[in-house]
Design an enzyme around this catalytic site. Structure first.
Site, PDB file in Angstrom:
ATOM      1  N   VAL A  25     -16.596  -4.623   1.538  1.00  0.00           N
ATOM      2  CA  VAL A  25     -17.941  -4.741   2.095  1.00  0.00           C
ATOM      3  C   VAL A  25     -18.872  -5.384   1.060  1.00  0.00           C
ATOM      4  O   VAL A  25     -19.669  -6.271   1.378  1.00  0.00           O
ATOM      5  CB  VAL A  25     -18.452  -3.351   2.552  1.00  0.00           C
ATOM      6  N   ALA A  26     -18.726  -4.975  -0.198  1.00  0.00           N
ATOM      7  CA  ALA A  26     -19.579  -5.527  -1.258  1.00  0.00           C
ATOM      8  C   ALA A  26     -19.433  -7.047  -1.308  1.00  0.00           C
ATOM      9  O   ALA A  26     -20.424  -7.782  -1.439  1.00  0.00           O
ATOM     10  CB  ALA A  26     -19.187  -4.913  -2.596  1.00  0.00           C
ATOM     11  N   LYS A  27     -18.196  -7.522  -1.166  1.00  0.00           N
ATOM     12  CA  LYS A  27     -17.945  -8.961  -1.279  1.00  0.00           C
ATOM     13  C   LYS A  27     -18.425  -9.700  -0.027  1.00  0.00           C
ATOM     14  O   LYS A  27     -18.943 -10.813  -0.105  1.00  0.00           O
ATOM     15  CB  LYS A  27     -16.462  -9.210  -1.537  1.00  0.00           C
ATOM     16  N   TYR A  76      20.126   3.769 -40.954  1.00  0.00           N
ATOM     17  CA  TYR A  76      21.009   4.850 -41.411  1.00  0.00           C
ATOM     18  C   TYR A  76      21.343   5.850 -40.298  1.00  0.00           C
ATOM     19  O   TYR A  76      22.401   5.786 -39.691  1.00  0.00           O
ATOM     20  CB  TYR A  76      20.402   5.553 -42.639  1.00  0.00           C
ATOM     21  N   ASP A  77      20.342   6.720 -39.962  1.00  0.00           N
ATOM     22  CA  ASP A  77      20.642   7.790 -38.987  1.00  0.00           C
ATOM     23  C   ASP A  77      20.976   7.216 -37.613  1.00  0.00           C
ATOM     24  O   ASP A  77      20.238   6.397 -37.071  1.00  0.00           O
ATOM     25  CB  ASP A  77      19.428   8.713 -38.854  1.00  0.00           C
ATOM     26  N   ASP A  83     -12.869   3.973  -4.821  1.00  0.00           N
ATOM     27  CA  ASP A  83     -12.418   2.947  -3.885  1.00  0.00           C
ATOM     28  C   ASP A  83     -11.536   1.958  -4.631  1.00  0.00           C
ATOM     29  O   ASP A  83     -11.829   1.620  -5.782  1.00  0.00           O
ATOM     30  CB  ASP A  83     -13.650   2.199  -3.323  1.00  0.00           C
ATOM     31  N   ASP A 114       0.752  -1.256   0.000  1.00  0.00           N
ATOM     32  CA  ASP A 114       0.000   0.000   0.000  1.00  0.00           C
ATOM     33  C   ASP A 114       0.780   1.303   0.000  1.00  0.00           C
ATOM     34  O   ASP A 114       1.998   1.341   0.102  1.00  0.00           O
ATOM     35  CB  ASP A 114      -1.015  -0.022   1.133  1.00  0.00           C
ATOM     36  N   HIS A 131      -3.440  -1.128  -2.632  1.00  0.00           N
ATOM     37  CA  HIS A 131      -4.830  -1.424  -2.280  1.00  0.00           C
ATOM     38  C   HIS A 131      -5.792  -0.342  -2.750  1.00  0.00           C
ATOM     39  O   HIS A 131      -6.979  -0.584  -2.883  1.00  0.00           O
ATOM     40  CB  HIS A 131      -4.962  -1.584  -0.765  1.00  0.00           C
TER      41      HIS A 131
HETATM   42  P1  ADQ Z   1     -10.749   0.107   3.303  1.00  0.00           P
HETATM   43  O1  ADQ Z   1     -10.774   1.506   2.800  1.00  0.00           O
HETATM   44  O2  ADQ Z   1     -10.611  -0.043   4.734  1.00  0.00           O
HETATM   45  O3  ADQ Z   1      -9.639  -0.764   2.605  1.00  0.00           O
HETATM   46  P2  ADQ Z   1     -12.908  -1.881   2.568  1.00  0.00           P
HETATM   47  O4  ADQ Z   1     -12.412  -2.659   1.415  1.00  0.00           O
HETATM   48  O5  ADQ Z   1     -14.363  -1.590   2.460  1.00  0.00           O
HETATM   49  O6  ADQ Z   1     -12.176  -0.475   2.752  1.00  0.00           O
HETATM   50  O7  ADQ Z   1     -12.642  -2.707   3.874  1.00  0.00           O
HETATM   51  C1  ADQ Z   1     -13.225  -2.350   5.070  1.00  0.00           C
HETATM   52  C2  ADQ Z   1     -13.188  -3.555   6.033  1.00  0.00           C
HETATM   53  O8  ADQ Z   1     -13.508  -3.080   7.343  1.00  0.00           O
HETATM   54  C3  ADQ Z   1     -14.183  -4.621   5.686  1.00  0.00           C
HETATM   55  O9  ADQ Z   1     -13.622  -5.872   5.922  1.00  0.00           O
HETATM   56  C4  ADQ Z   1     -15.328  -4.370   6.665  1.00  0.00           C
HETATM   57  O10 ADQ Z   1     -16.028  -5.509   7.055  1.00  0.00           O
HETATM   58  C5  ADQ Z   1     -14.628  -3.793   7.848  1.00  0.00           C
HETATM   59  N1  ADQ Z   1     -15.524  -2.842   8.508  1.00  0.00           N
HETATM   60  C6  ADQ Z   1     -16.055  -1.760   7.975  1.00  0.00           C
HETATM   61  N2  ADQ Z   1     -16.870  -1.160   8.861  1.00  0.00           N
HETATM   62  C7  ADQ Z   1     -16.817  -1.872   9.981  1.00  0.00           C
HETATM   63  C8  ADQ Z   1     -17.417  -1.750  11.273  1.00  0.00           C
HETATM   64  N3  ADQ Z   1     -18.231  -0.742  11.629  1.00  0.00           N
HETATM   65  N4  ADQ Z   1     -17.129  -2.661  12.173  1.00  0.00           N
HETATM   66  C9  ADQ Z   1     -16.330  -3.663  11.875  1.00  0.00           C
HETATM   67  N5  ADQ Z   1     -15.736  -3.839  10.699  1.00  0.00           N
HETATM   68  C10 ADQ Z   1     -15.978  -2.938   9.757  1.00  0.00           C
HETATM   69  C11 ADQ Z   1      -8.597  -0.548   1.625  1.00  0.00           C
HETATM   70  C12 ADQ Z   1      -9.025   0.099   0.318  1.00  0.00           C
HETATM   71  C13 ADQ Z   1     -10.154  -0.719  -0.289  1.00  0.00           C
HETATM   72  C14 ADQ Z   1      -9.719  -2.159  -0.472  1.00  0.00           C
HETATM   73  C15 ADQ Z   1      -9.134  -2.710   0.801  1.00  0.00           C
HETATM   74  C16 ADQ Z   1      -8.530  -4.079   0.606  1.00  0.00           C
HETATM   75  O11 ADQ Z   1      -9.454   1.427   0.528  1.00  0.00           O
HETATM   76  O12 ADQ Z   1     -10.555  -0.173  -1.519  1.00  0.00           O
HETATM   77  O13 ADQ Z   1     -10.841  -2.952  -0.821  1.00  0.00           O
HETATM   78  O14 ADQ Z   1      -8.126  -1.864   1.304  1.00  0.00           O
HETATM   79  O15 ADQ Z   1      -7.606  -4.088  -0.419  1.00  0.00           O
END
Ligand code: ADQ
Length: 752
Positions: free
Chosen positions: A383-385, A505-506, A378, A146, A170
């Site tokens: 979170v999406a996953k 050439y050149d 981002d 990172d 990241h």
């Molecule tokens: P982050 O910016 O920290 O990571 P993200 O990928 O969303 O963003 O990860 C957040 C993590 O924190 C998730 O595992 C989530 O479950 C946990 N989390 C969030 N809110 C929480 C809460 N209130 N309590 C407990 N847990 C919480 C950086 C980059 C991202 C990239 C990751 C990994 O900014 O884009 O996806 O690294 O590479």
């Protein structure tokens, strides 16, 4: 067996906190910790990083702290790196998070820069470097994480030239427009290029990195690698995943999680639950979401009492003013929405401004009808996953910002542009009412992909790519040009009966002149070429970027020599009267579009001019002020590359030139024609000095005497210092000078 892993990141997966009751160890939240922990357990190795709070000049406190950190080292294999107070503040809260973070997330207006912060960034990277160097063993794989540690790869390379070093970014890499605003941008790029592998979350970020290399450093790269002198740096797009069992396991087997879920389900019965989980960062789009939600409540009164938004927001970087402002803004917005729309029985926004336990998080993921992931920018967004992993039954809808890296591989989500609040509102409304069949179809597809592309696969792919990059080093070293021994090549020449000599050439036979017209061949060169072409065993070809008329005027009198103009676009066989195009009926309509662009640059680069050839346009800037013109040339090439990407035209750099021509016009193509004239040559000699010659060298590698004139990376087997060396060699072939024991290829050539 796997090599040992040294993970280096700003934060360790454990954080030390000073509480009223003494020191407390917490597991860090955040994407990186979530991702790396399981991987390190599987591979073995150590994790080097910053541990958290320090002691305040209290000896006992410090002793206790030390013993905890030692315990981490033994039981958790976490090596704590302490940074001096000011370094830590300025490095983390300064350059990393107030300079790099906003720029890398497309918020250049939030950039703050202080040269002292930069010094601290350098110092912190040095301290990390020292910690790795002290513990590094041969065969270790060093994995740097990172944006906090972008200088570390190069620092490590200087100390441990043979170490295997990989870097993963990241966060996003900004566009070629935005990256250059970054103070100390050159140092950052050079820092990264110390690695064997630099990997990004998406192909988009990788491309932007390449564009920054070109624009800022003038370094051209291939789609998956860039040469740094004799070293190759591999480039990869490796989207990070999650460890799904960490989530599904809780859902399947954990009583506390089940209780949370039951409790939440009862509490929110009869209402649709929208869920948002973010660090409270301005990149995550929290105010945009709240505004959109307010619009939705206003425009859809039927949702009253039927929907809630649970917004979890983990506090982060609270020492930085922008984050404090954001916190205030969000608090206020939540208050306003609840005040305006709420009833005694219904709170439209449930706002939780703290980290929550994973068990509770998992229960919420399972409960939520819609997960609303709306970052403005981002790297990936885990979170999406995580949400998708918790919805294996196919329930739930993911609403996802197209500006999250995750969007590149989660196409079944309902995509939003979070800046467009009106359309986002419509999409969220659609998500809430999505037909169950469609919902399941989308979610199941997402679910199986999230399970498949998990963090273990990501880690394996990264480490495999790193090992491959290291293994390829040897192969590349073998391909470095060797010193040309004139006695050896002379002997090979003398023994051969079917020779093919391909000469640029050149820069290869004559030095560069300020203007193309001034590089007229001296008569001694004409005599030399005439003699070589007259040998019945020789097929000699002059392959140049120059126009046919020009070659005709200067070399037309040499019988028996092939002339190849405009890098292969036109050819004239020996003893022929006419020139033949490589391809018939080529359109040159594009020139009218490209010419004004080049002319615009001519206006800005004093001493430059455009040469119009039959098949190409060339901007020459040899006479211009070097630094400024190189800078503009970088800008022009990166702009042309983007502009011409979908066409058959390419912009390429020569020696102080930029040439736009069709992609099929290259010296490599010419080879086929020449080989038809001189099939199976037993001596193939090709000499050239610039990038256009590399196409040819690449084609004939292995079987030929390919000679690069000058320094720098090349596909040629041999290199000589300058045009004089080539002239001397040709004189040797022609018998014009005797072979001494080891004739000096650096010797001077007499001009007539
Ligand atoms: P982050 O910016 O920290 O990571 P993200 O990928 O969303 O963003 O990860 C957040 C993590 O924190 C998730 O595992 C989530 O479950 C946990 N989390 C969030 N809110 C929480 C809460 N209130 N309590 C407990 N847990 C919480 C950086 C980059 C991202 C990239 C990751 C990994 O900014 O884009 O996806 O690294 O590479």
């Amino acid at each position: 067996m796997r090599s040992r892993l040294i993970v280096v990141s700003n934060r360790l997966p454990l954080t030390l906190r000073k509480t009223e009751r003494g020191w407390a160890t917490e597991r860090s939240s955040g994407g990186l910790a979530t991702a790396m922990n399981p991987l390190l357990q599987k591979n073995g190795g150590i994790w080097i990083g910053w541990p958290g709070d320090g002691a305040d000049n209290d000896e006992n406190e410090e002793k206790e702290r030390r013993s905890i950190l030692q315990n981490w080292e033994q039981t958790e294999r976490c090596i704590a790196i302490d940074l001096p107070g000011e370094v830590s503040t300025r490095f983390y809260g300064g350059y990393a998070n107030q300079t790099l973070w906003p720029v890398f997330h497309n918020f250049p207006s939030l950039l703050k820069f202080d040269a002292k912060d930069w010094d601290a960034y350098v110092a912190a990277n040095r301290i990390f470097c020292q910690a790795v160097v002290e513990r590094h063993q041969p065969d270790d794989l060093v994995w740097v994480h990172d944006y906090h540690l972008m200088l570390l790869p190069q620092m490590l390379r200087a100390e441990l030239p043979d170490a295997a070093i990989g870097f993963f970014l990241h966060i996003p890499f900004p566009s070629g427009e935005i990256f250059p605003v970054l103070p100390r941008r050159e140092d950052l790029l050079q820092g990264l290029l110390g690695a064997d592998l630099v990997a990004f979350q998406t192909h988009g970020h990788l491309q932007q990195f390449r564009s920054a290399l070109l624009r800022v450093q003038g370094v051209e790269s291939k789609i998956n690698e860039v040469a740094v002198g004799a070293r190759i740096v591999r480039l990869e797009a490796l989207p990070i995943g999650i460890a799904p069992e960490e989530y599904t396991g809780l859902l399947e087997n954990d009583d506390a999680t089940a209780e949370y879920y039951a409790e939440l389900a009862a509490r929110h019965k009869g209402r649709k639950v929208l869920l948002a989980v973010d660090r409270l960062d301005y990149t995550k789009g929290v105010p945009e979401r709240l505004r959109t939600y307010a619009r939705l409540l206003k425009s859809s009164p039927q949702l009253k009492d039927k929907v809630i938004l649970i917004q979890i927001a983990v506090p982060t970087r609270e020492g930085i003013a922008t984050y404090q402002d954001l916190r205030t803004e969000v608090n206020q917005m939540v208050g306003e929405i609840n005040g305006k729309f709420g009833t005694p029985d219904w709170t439209p926004v449930v706002y939780i401004n703290r980290a929550i336990e994973r068990k509770e998080l998992v229960a919420l993921y399972k409960l939520a009808d819609v997960c609303w992931v709306g970052p403005l920018r981002d790297g990936m967004n885990l979170v999406a996953k995580e949400y998708v992993a918790c919805n294996g039954d196919g329930e739930g809808v993911l609403v996802l910002s197209e500006f999250a890296g995750a969007a590149a591989e989660m196409g079944e989500a309902l995509m939003i542009n979070p800046f467009d609040e009106e359309r986002t509102e419509a999409t969220v409304e659609r998500a809430l009412a999505l037909d169950p069949r469609e919902r399941r179809l989308r979610m199941r597809a997402l679910h199986s992909r999230v399970l498949h592309n998990n963090v273990f696969r990501w880690g394996d792919r990264f480490l495999t790519a790193l090992q491959e990059a290291v293994a390829a080093r040897g192969r590349y070293a073998d391909t470095q040009p060797k010193r040309l021994r004139s006695s050896e090549i002379h002997e090979a020449y003398m023994q051969a009966r079917h020779r093919l000599l391909i000469l640029d050439y050149d820069g290869t036979l004559v030095p560069f002149a300020n203007h193309p017209e001034q590089a007229e061949p001296p008569s001694v060169l004409i005599r030399l070429l005439t003699a070589l072409a007259a040998d019945p065993n020789n097929c000699v070809a002059l392959v140049s970027g120059r126009q046919a008329e020009n070659l005709e005027r200067w070399f037309g009198s040499i019988e028996g020599m092939w002339l190849v103009a405009e890098h292969g676009a036109e050819l004239k066989p020996p003893r022929s009267d006419s020139w033949e195009p490589l391809r018939p009926q080529v359109s040159t309509d594009w020139k009218s579009t490209v010419m004004p662009i080049l002319e615009h640059y001519v206006d800005r680069i004093p001493g430059s001019f455009v040469e119009e050839k039959k098949y190409s346009l060339v901007l020459h800037y040899r006479m211009a002020e070097p630094e400024f013109s190189e800078w503009l040339a970088n800008e022009l090439v990166s702009m042309l590359e983007a502009m011409l990407a979908e066409t058959e035209l390419r912009a390429s750099r020569g020696a102080k030139t930029i040439e736009v021509r069709p992609v099929w016009v290259n010296k490599g193509e010419t080879l086929e024609r020449l080989l038809a004239a001189q099939p199976d040559p037993d001596f193939l000699f090709a000499a050239g000095d610039d990038r256009t010659d590399e196409d040819l060298f690449e084609r004939v590698r292995g079987e030929a005497w390919t000679v690069h004139v000058g320094t720098g990376p090349t596909h040629a087997a041999f290199a000589v210092p300058n045009f004089e060396s080539i002239r001397r060699l040709l004189e040797l072939f022609a018998g014009a000078i005797p072979v001494l024991s080891e004739p000096n290829l650096q010797g001077n050539v007499r001009e007539n």
